[in-house]
Design an enzyme around this catalytic site. Sequence first.
Site, PDB file in Angstrom:
ATOM      1  N   TYR A 102       0.803  -1.227   0.000  1.00  0.00           N
ATOM      2  CA  TYR A 102       0.000   0.000   0.000  1.00  0.00           C
ATOM      3  C   TYR A 102       0.835   1.275   0.000  1.00  0.00           C
ATOM      4  CZ  TYR A 102      -3.733  -3.207   1.305  1.00  0.00           C
ATOM      5  OH  TYR A 102      -4.633  -4.242   1.325  1.00  0.00           O
ATOM      6  N   HIS A 109      -4.369   6.123  -1.572  1.00  0.00           N
ATOM      7  CA  HIS A 109      -4.969   6.165  -0.235  1.00  0.00           C
ATOM      8  C   HIS A 109      -3.926   6.513   0.833  1.00  0.00           C
ATOM      9  CE1 HIS A 109      -8.807   5.738   1.535  1.00  0.00           C
ATOM     10  NE2 HIS A 109      -8.794   4.473   1.869  1.00  0.00           N
ATOM     11  N   PHE A 145      -5.154  -0.750   9.838  1.00  0.00           N
ATOM     12  CA  PHE A 145      -5.618  -0.417   8.500  1.00  0.00           C
ATOM     13  C   PHE A 145      -6.478   0.835   8.563  1.00  0.00           C
ATOM     14  CE2 PHE A 145      -3.976  -4.530   7.534  1.00  0.00           C
ATOM     15  CZ  PHE A 145      -3.549  -4.395   6.220  1.00  0.00           C
ATOM     16  N   ASN A 197      -9.470   1.738   8.042  1.00  0.00           N
ATOM     17  CA  ASN A 197     -10.774   1.763   8.710  1.00  0.00           C
ATOM     18  C   ASN A 197     -10.687   1.545  10.216  1.00  0.00           C
ATOM     19  OD1 ASN A 197     -10.115  -0.926   8.570  1.00  0.00           O
ATOM     20  ND2 ASN A 197     -12.066  -1.606   7.731  1.00  0.00           N
ATOM     21  N   ASN A 211     -13.081   6.332   5.121  1.00  0.00           N
ATOM     22  CA  ASN A 211     -13.147   5.399   6.244  1.00  0.00           C
ATOM     23  C   ASN A 211     -12.205   5.742   7.389  1.00  0.00           C
ATOM     24  OD1 ASN A 211     -15.216   3.819   5.214  1.00  0.00           O
ATOM     25  ND2 ASN A 211     -13.803   2.540   4.050  1.00  0.00           N
TER      26      ASN A 211
END
Length: 195
Positions: free
Chosen positions: A18, A23, A69, A71, A117
């Site tokens: 990631y 994001h 993560f 969220n 989120n």
Amino acid sequence: MAKPVRAIVGLGNPGPDYAQTRHNAGALWLEHLARKKGQFLRPDKKLHGDYCKISIAGEDIHLLFPSTFMNRSGQSVLSLSQFYKIELENILVAHDELDIDAGTLRLKFGGGHGGHNGLRDIIRCFGGNKDFPRMRLGIGHPGDKSKVTSHVLGRISKEDMDKLESAFYQLDTHLEAIISGQWDTAMNRLHSFRA
């Protein structure tokens, strides 16, 4: 109303898969800040994230990248707030923003989560409190709602990375004003900036 900033949280997802995704724009800015000050974010179990402290305009500023993560970002931000006794209104949350073009910057105080989120979980963990500053880092919208997930989790193109890095250097110029809570001038300059 903007308050002095005592901590900056850069949102993103942990792990190499990631690291260079859209994001993770907030986390990328945080890493930029740490490097600029000759520091490195290091794992801190009590904060559920990677942490370091830097100095800006003579003030100690805590930097945190939640290793939960996206969220579950709120748990990490709440730990930072409780351990260092920093009110949420003094924590600047940097995050990716679909609704503005890549490399575009927007400072904002308060408001909803806008479907993000990470912001949603921070608001939840603080009992519905939405009164905190945000640094919105534009990543652009794919144009089709069905492509949003693959867009935000997709790797940043070289062109968009160049735009983000230009935006980070623009932020450097106005960081002292942001930290001190004097946003008027910073907002005028940042909101007119186009990478």
